[in-house]
Design an enzyme around this catalytic site. Structure first.
Site, short mmCIF file in Angstrom:
data_model
loop_
_atom_site.label_atom_id
_atom_site.label_comp_id
_atom_site.label_asym_id
_atom_site.label_seq_id
_atom_site.Cartn_x
_atom_site.Cartn_y
_atom_site.Cartn_z
N ASP A 163 11.81 6.06 -8.24
CA ASP A 163 12.60 6.58 -7.14
C ASP A 163 14.03 6.05 -7.17
OD1 ASP A 163 13.13 7.81 -4.66
OD2 ASP A 163 12.55 6.00 -3.57
N GLU A 416 4.22 -1.08 -9.07
CA GLU A 416 3.32 0.00 -8.66
C GLU A 416 2.69 0.77 -9.82
OE1 GLU A 416 5.22 2.45 -5.72
OE2 GLU A 416 5.04 0.89 -4.20
N TYR A 471 3.65 0.96 3.19
CA TYR A 471 4.45 1.86 4.01
C TYR A 471 3.67 2.43 5.19
CZ TYR A 471 8.19 1.27 0.70
OH TYR A 471 9.20 0.71 -0.04
N GLU A 508 7.59 -4.91 -0.53
CA GLU A 508 8.26 -3.74 0.05
C GLU A 508 7.58 -3.36 1.35
OE1 GLU A 508 8.78 -0.20 -2.41
OE2 GLU A 508 9.30 -1.44 -4.15
#
Ligand code: GCB
Length: 601
Positions: A163, A416, A471, A508
């Site tokens: 990303d 990840e 998230y 994160e």
């Protein structure tokens, strides 16, 4: 690889500035021999910088394939019997380099340095031409991985699973340096210390590799340049009386002045280091034997116009902002950062999680969000044995570059990746061993993705810490912070059971936030929501002893590819891309300053 340093035997010249540049859209440059003469249709291009945003031409911004850089330089007139080395801090992603038409270097991988001895190609005092071919294409056998497609016009389009925008070019400083033919080629330092009645005694175990040397000796100098210890031999131990430790927030640095003496002369190489220890024990992360709590961010090397080009002004400002906020650490998400950044972190006492460029080894995530096609990632046609070998080389190169930085406390081998399959276990087992062999002195980890929950995850036992990107409240339970909190707590409980004794680090967590968007209802995308969401995470973190760090995503907004979830890039920054604070920055600052006050760092 050693950093470039000036010394009594080494001179350094910068080759930064405006080079000549030309796209090679048809990939004809090599067959047409563009290296053999000045580029046929060159235009100016600054170095270091990404080439993408410098001009306003879509062909350059979106270019996929090779591009060429070129400049003239002058060999030192007083070179004598010294060697002349040409060194690139990084060229993204693949590079080939010629000097006056003769190929001198080739390097795979866009985030680490390489160099070439060009002594035989130059004449002292004479001008020579440097030509660089840089190729930004990613494949299943590059780190990071990617693949090519064609658009409706038949033009190549680069696809990748990470990303951030695939910026390319000569991203870091280019240098010419001289060194004698007797040369220090590598230095490795590992430190320990003991506290006694006489104060702190530092122990520095060192190994020096040298070419053409008959005798090696080392002198330890303190931060003021005063000699404090000395030892003979290419390998050994030096004892530093009354040692100053390198501590988070207080980056005291020594120099191991390394001398290699041979028939052909003497080389002096100053290797900086700090006396400190790192250890993982009983769910704690210990620096100098004391529990350390990471406060900070995942970051990017990213900014307006320069893209991923290193810029000392931006670097200094970013460290000022991090310190203002009370941060003590960051992760080099998602690739090794410029050596200048690592040096600066050493000096300022910042703690760094040093990550490889193995980002996006996961075909179940597309552009940072869930979805995407089911591609069998670890398979003959995709990430295969060759990919694994490239990844292993990259780990070795990263550790070789950064092993002496006291700021580096932990290696992150991937961000990840797929980690819930047998294939993932087979892929990562040898890589974990590679990292441990290259550096037995530091813990290792990998950053776990949300879909690889503790009940499915297969590889965490290879590592020392649990690093989580989560998230809840954003990609799942969007806007529902109560639901997010329950899910987050349940998952942390499960991790504590799954990986007992391993510290848990949140690498994160965050919410896209449009700067200036205010909302009385405090909904997603507003500054209020970012503040609320982080406050929820922080409340949760405070209730677990096993959690040893919070690195929010991201330090600043950054550029990505375009997509339905990206508005001019990723907006999860604490600061905007031009470094204005969002509301949240002040709120988190209060928390982090309180924590700094309490712990002293
Ligand atoms: C992640 C990735 C990061 C993305 C982020 C996001 O999990 O590690 O590279 O930018 O999510 O914002 O989606």
């Amino acid at each position: 690889m050693l950093s470039v340093r000036n010394s009594a035997s080494r001179d350094v010249m910068s080759l930064d500035g405006v080079w000549r540049f030309q796209l090679d859209s048809g990939d004809v440059g090599q067959t047409e021999g563009w290296f053999a003469a000045p580029l046929p249709a060159a235009r100016p291009m600054p170095v270091p910088a990404s080439y993408n945003d410098v001009t306003i031409e879509p062909e350059i911004h979106d270019h996929v394939g090779p591009a060429w850089y070129e400049r003239d330089a002058v060999a030192p007139h007083n070179l004598g019997r010294d060697r002349l080395i040409l060194r690139f801090g990084s060229v993204t992603h693949d590079a080939r380099v010629w000097v006056d038409g003769v190929e001198v270097a080739e390097h795979l991988g866009g985030y680490l340095p390489f160099e070439a001895d060009i002594t035989e190609q130059v004449t002292p005092g004479q001008t020579f031409r440097i030509t660089v071919r840089v190729d930004n294409r990613l494949s299943w056998q590059s780190i990071p991985v990617g693949f090519l497609e064609e658009d409706s016009q038949g033009r190549p389009v680069q696809r990748y699973f990470h990303d951030f925008f695939n910026y390319a070019g000569i991203h870091r400083p280019v240098k010419l340096y001289t060194r004698p033919s007797v040369a220090v080629t590598d230095v490795t330092i590992v430190t320990a210390y003991a506290n006694g009645p006489e104060g702190t005694i530092g122990r520095c175990t060192y190994t020096v590799e040298a070419e053409g040397a008959e005798h090696v000796y080392v002198i330890v100098k303190d931060a003021d340049g005063a000699p404090v210890a000395r030892a003979d031999g290419a390998t050994g131990e030096v004892i530093i009386p009354d040692a100053h430790l390198w501590r988070p927030g207080a980056g005291y640095l020594y120099t191991l002045e390394t001398h290699a003496v041979g028939e052909e002369g003497e080389d002096v190489y100053p290797q900086r280091f700090g006396v400190r220890t790192v250890e993982v024990r009983d769910s704690q992360f210990l620096i100098n034997g004391e529990p350390f709590y990471f406060r900070g961010y995942g970051r990017h090397e990213d900014n307006l116009i320069r893209g991923k080009g290193h810029d000392p002004v931006l670097m200094s400002h970013d460290f000022e902002l991090m310190e203002w906020q009370g941060a003590n650490s960051f992760r080099t998400s998602h690739y090794p950062y410029a050596e200048e950044v690592m040096d600066y972190a050493d000096e300022r006492g910042f703690v760094v999680i040093d990550e490889t460029a193995a980002v996006g080894l996961n075909t179940a995530i597309a552009g940072g969000i869930f979805g995407g096609e089911p591609i069998p990632l670890f398979s003959e046609d995709h990430a295969n044995a060759r990919t694994q070998a490239v990844h292993a080389d990259h780990i070795r190169e990263l550790i070789a570059r950064d092993k002496n930085h006291p700021c580096v406390v932990l290696w992150s081998l991937a961000n990840e990746p797929e980690s819930h399959t047998e294939e993932a276990l087979n892929y990562f087992k040898p890589l974990a061993a590679t990292a441990r062999e290259a550096d037995p002195s530091r813990p290792i980890g990998y950053v776990n993705v949300m879909i690889s929950t503790p009940d499915r995850e297969r590889i965490v036992d290879l590592f020392d810490v649990v690093m989580l990107n989560r998230y809840y409240g954003w990609y799942v339970n969007n806007g529902d912070l109560a639901g997010a909190e329950a899910a987050l707590r349940a998952e942390i409980d499960a991790w504590i059971e799954r990986a007992p004794g391993k510290p848990i680090l949140f690498t994160e967590y965050g919410a896209d936030t449009l700067a200036g968007m205010r909302d009385l209802l405090r909904r997603p995308w507003s500054e209020e929501f970012q503040t609320d969401m982080l406050a929820m995470y922080h409340r949760v973190f405070d209730s677990y002893e096993e959690i040893v760090g919070e690195q929010m995503w991201n330090f600043a907004d950054f550029q990505t590819g375009t997509g339905t979830t990206r508005v001019g890039g990723n907006k999860k920054g604490m600061f905007t891309r031009s470094r204005e604070p969002k509301q949240n920055a002040f709120v988190v600052r209060e928390r982090w300053l309180r924590m700094r006050e309490k712990s002293g760092f």
